[in-house]
Every structure is written in structure tokens, then in C-alpha cells.
Scaffold this active site. Structure first.
Site, short mmCIF file in Angstrom:
data_model
loop_
_atom_site.label_atom_id
_atom_site.label_comp_id
_atom_site.label_asym_id
_atom_site.label_seq_id
_atom_site.Cartn_x
_atom_site.Cartn_y
_atom_site.Cartn_z
N THR A 1 0.85 -1.20 0.00
CA THR A 1 0.00 0.00 0.00
C THR A 1 0.88 1.24 0.00
OG1 THR A 1 -1.90 1.07 1.06
CG2 THR A 1 -0.32 0.03 2.54
N ASN A 2 0.31 2.40 0.32
CA ASN A 2 1.10 3.64 0.33
C ASN A 2 0.63 4.51 1.49
OD1 ASN A 2 -1.15 5.39 -0.64
ND2 ASN A 2 -1.00 4.01 -2.39
#
Ligand code: CTP
Length: 404
Positions: A211-212
Site C-alpha cells: 500500500t502507500n
């Protein structure tokens, strides 16, 4: 002093600060400018000012009691929030801010804020140390996050005789906040706005994911600003730690593929798409069915590119749907935004240098430049709610001028 208030309904909440007396003159001028002004006094406020003073200048019965309004059978205690085009609470004490930030509904002012269907403006007034206290600032930040407009206090002489920050904002600033709220309040009336927000998460195995750092704050702020501008809002959101905004259709997604499906489903009726989601560019080729074990050495994760959701939206949209992209870069985001505007056939791009102070991932402020075919509009560093409102104003202006 007022530009847009004629014929509009203003609920004016007043809490227990010495600055309450200033609101008699403000209510008089507001009424004279053609607004319907309904004053709500807390019990604390009634210690400082007489209800009769407000009644005389507004021509309306002042209310204070939660369950003593004329027709409680019609849920009178929430009726005021629905009635008002704008709710202004001025002055708001530190205690009032704490109650609003926590969603209390223990008096008619707090209940009116919770029941409000339109913009809410809060103008704090208190002693300097109380204003600067971390608890008060956290309450203000929370309210802003939910789209409440804060008219910050000014420096000057305080009731205690000290000089410092904490005086209720001047009437001109309160008036400007009301006008601004009314200007924006109907600019997207009847429009369907899709906002995507937050990160996508791409599973590696049942317990791990790619993810980020997206917090979703900007996208949620845009959804709230569009709602306040009268739009029907679909918010498509990746996993974030934010509360679902009231009055917005929330669709939760996890992966880029799910985001694409949700967006294409909502797209046929959309007038605007604001693509604030931080879509993962890559995902694991396939999520492992069982938890991956360590093997004492290196492992290789094979990734494939995700679909470009923005391009898919541009390809599938009906004519006239305005598409807004976001370009987060470390470095010259405006140049990259210009390139993206043309490459992806977008109407607007919000460019954001995430390495600049105040614009980092997760922060409550942001500095963006709105890039369009006409040029670049540099906005100052502002709370995200303000940035969102300016972006929504710009979107409404583009729709009015018929681009998209
Ligand atoms: N976006 C998208 N789908 C993707 C990736 C990005 O819809 N798979 C959207 C984002 O929501 C954002 C915009 O595209 O609105 C910016 O994405 P970005 O990846 O920065 O743009 P690119 O031009 O693809 O940049 P790069 O080639 O550097 O990745």
C-alpha cells in the site's frame, strides 16, 4: 458588509463568552441586510446578554431550550439545523469547541450543528492560553476536518485586560465567512460528484499487503466541500482512519481493481470525478493463498501493473463529465501535472509537491496548484478543508463555463 444574505436563513448560535454582547449589533446588521436570523443562546450566553435584545433586533423569538420549541412533535430540537442555510456559532468558547468536536448534543446550539444540512461556521473567542492549548487546537483541527469553517480569533485586548490572541473575529470577517459559505452553498446543486480517496491495498498473502502513505484526508475534504456545495456525492474510499462524512454515499474498496469496478458503476450519472485516491501502480501477480513462510534467504515478489483507473474513467465517461486528477510528486509537481493533463485528457489537475513543508502525506494542510488548459493557479498553504473548498469552487466555475 453583507453581499449574499438577503432572503437567506441564518441560525446564529451564541455561547457563554463576554464577546456575546457584540453579536447584538451583528444580528441587527444581518437582519437589516435581509437575512432571516434565528438566534440560539446557550444558558451561559444568557448570563451575558438578554434574549430580549436579540428578539428586538431580529424580530424572532430567541430559543435556548432543547425541548421547549413550539412543536416538539415535529422534532423541534433538530428542526433548526434543517431550516438554516448557514449555521454560525459566534462566539464559541473553549468548552463549546470541545463539545462540538466530540459531537455532543446536550444543548440547542450543539444539536443545531449536528442537525445542520448546510455549511457550519464557528468563531472561537477565549483567553490566549486556552486558545493555544493543545486540547483546543486539536478540537479545532477535528472540526475543520469535518468541513466546519473556523473564523480564527484575533489579537488585541482581551476581557482579562491582557493583550493577546483570542478576541472574537471582527464583524467584517464573520460577514465574509457567511457570504463565502452562501456563495459556495449551491454551486454544485443537482450535480453528481464522485470522489475517490485514500490508498488502495494489494494483498501479497492473507496477512500482508502492498500500500502507500495516503491518509485520505484530501479526498474526504473534497467530498465534504462538494456536499456543502449542494452536490450528490459518491465517495469511493480505500481503507483510512477517517469517519464516514454525513450526507455522502460511501463505497469502500480495497484494491485498484475494486476501485475501477466501483467507479465505472457510478460513472454513468456523474457530472464530476475527482480522482484523489492514491492508486497502487503495481500489485502482486497473484496473492498467495496461504501465509508466506520465511526461507532464510531472499524472496522475489513479482508485480504486474494495475489498470490506470483515471484513463479508464476518461474513456468511459459521457460527454460533459469533468475529470480532475491529482499529481503528487517529490519535486516539480506542476510540470508533471501539465504533462498528465494532456496525456490523460483531463480537465483539471491538482498538483502537489509532497516533499514541501506542510504538504507531506498525512498532514492537515496542503499547498496545491490547480492546472488546467488555461494555466496554473497557485493556492497558498491552507488547511485541507479550505483547499478542498477552493478546488470545488474552481470545479463549479468550470462546469458553469461548460468545459468538460
Ligand atoms: N491513477 C489512477 N490509476 C492508477 C494510478 C494513478 O487512476 N493506476 C490516478 C491517481 O488517482 C491520480 C493520477 O492518476 O489522480 C496520478 O497518478 P500518477 O501515477 O501520479 O500519474 P502518472 O502520470 O501515471 O505518473 P507515473 O507515470 O509517474 O506513475
Amino acid at each position: 458588509m453583507f453581499v449574499r444574505v438577503a432572503g437567506r436563513r441564518i441560525a446564529l448560535g451564541i455561547t457563554g463568552s463576554i464577546a456575546a454582547y457584540k453579536m447584538v449589533e451583528f444580528a441587527r446588521r444581518l437582519t437589516q441586510a435581509g437575512a432571516e436570523v434565528q438566534v440560539v443562546l446557550t444558558h451561559g450566553a444568557a448570563q451575558f446578554v438578554q434574549p430580549l435584545a436579540f428578539q428586538a433586533v431580529t424580530g424572532r423569538i430567541v430559543v435556548s431550550e432543547m425541548f421547549a420549541m413550539q412543536d416538539e412533535r415535529a422534532a423541534g430540537h433538530v428542526a433548526l439545523g434543517a431550516w438554516a442555510d448557514v449555521v454560525l456559532v459566534a462566539p464559541a468558547t473553549a468548552h463549546a469547541l470541545a463539545r462540538f468536536a466530540n459531537g455532543f448534543a446536550d444543548d440547542l446550539v450543539a444539536t443545531t450543528i449536528l442537525a445542520a444540512r448546510g455549511p457550519v461556521i464557528v468563531a472561537p473567542a477565549m483567553e490566549t492560553h486556552m486558545w493555544r492549548h493543545a486540547a483546543t487546537q486539536a478540537n479545532v483541527a477535528r472540526l475543520r476536518e469535518r468541513g466546519v469553517r473556523i473564523v480564527t480569533p484575533e489579537s488585541g485586548e482581551l476581557a482579562s485586560g491582557e493583550i493577546g490572541e483570542g478576541r472574537l473575529a471582527a464583524p467584517e470577517r464573520l460577514a465574509a465567512a457567511i457570504d463565502e459559505a452562501l456563495a459556495g452553498s449551491a454551486s454544485l446543486q443537482g450535480r453528481h460528484v464522485i470522489v475517490t480517496a485514500g490508498p488502495t491495498v494489494e494483498p501479497i498473502d492473507p496477512v500482508r499487503l502492498l500500500t502507500n502513505r495516503s491518509s485520505g484526508k484530501m479526498g474526504y475534504a473534497v467530498a465534504v466541500a462538494a456536499r456543502d456545495a449542494g452536490a450528490d456525492v459518491t465517495l469511493i474510499s480505500g481503507p483510512v482512519a477517517l469517519a464516514a462524512p454525513v450526507g455522502v454515499r460511501l463505497v469502500r474498496i480495497e484494491t485498484a481493481a475494486e476501485l475501477l469496478v466501483a467507479l465505472l458503476a457510478a460513472l454513468p450519472t456523474a457530472d464530476v470525478v475527482v480522482m484523489a485516491a492514491a492508486v497502487a501502480d503495481y500489485r502482486p501477480v497473484a496473492a498467495a493463498p496461504g501465509k508466506l513462510k520465511k526461507n532464510g534467504g531472499e524472496i522475489v515478489l513479482r508485480l504486474v501493473e494495475n489498470p490506470d483507473v483515471l484513463r479508464a474513467a476518461v474513456a468511459a465517461k459521457r460527454k460533459g463529465t469533468l475529470i480532475v486528477g491529482f499529481k503528487a510528486e517529490t519535486g516539480d509537481a506542476v510540470a508533471a501535472a501539465r504533462t498528465m493533463l494532456v496525456a490523460k485528457s483531463l480537465d483539471l489537475v491538482a498538483a502537489n509537491d509532497v516533499s514541501a513543508p506542510g504538504s507531506e502525506f498525512g498532514s492537515d494542510t496542503d499547498q496545491i496548484t490547480i492546472v488546467s488548459a488555461e494555466g496554473a493557479e497557485v493556492l497558498p498553504l491552507l488547511p485541507k478543508a479550505e483547499v478542498a473548498r477552493l478546488l470545488v469552487d474552481r470545479i463549479a466555475a468550470s462546469i458553469r463555463s461548460g468545459s468538460g
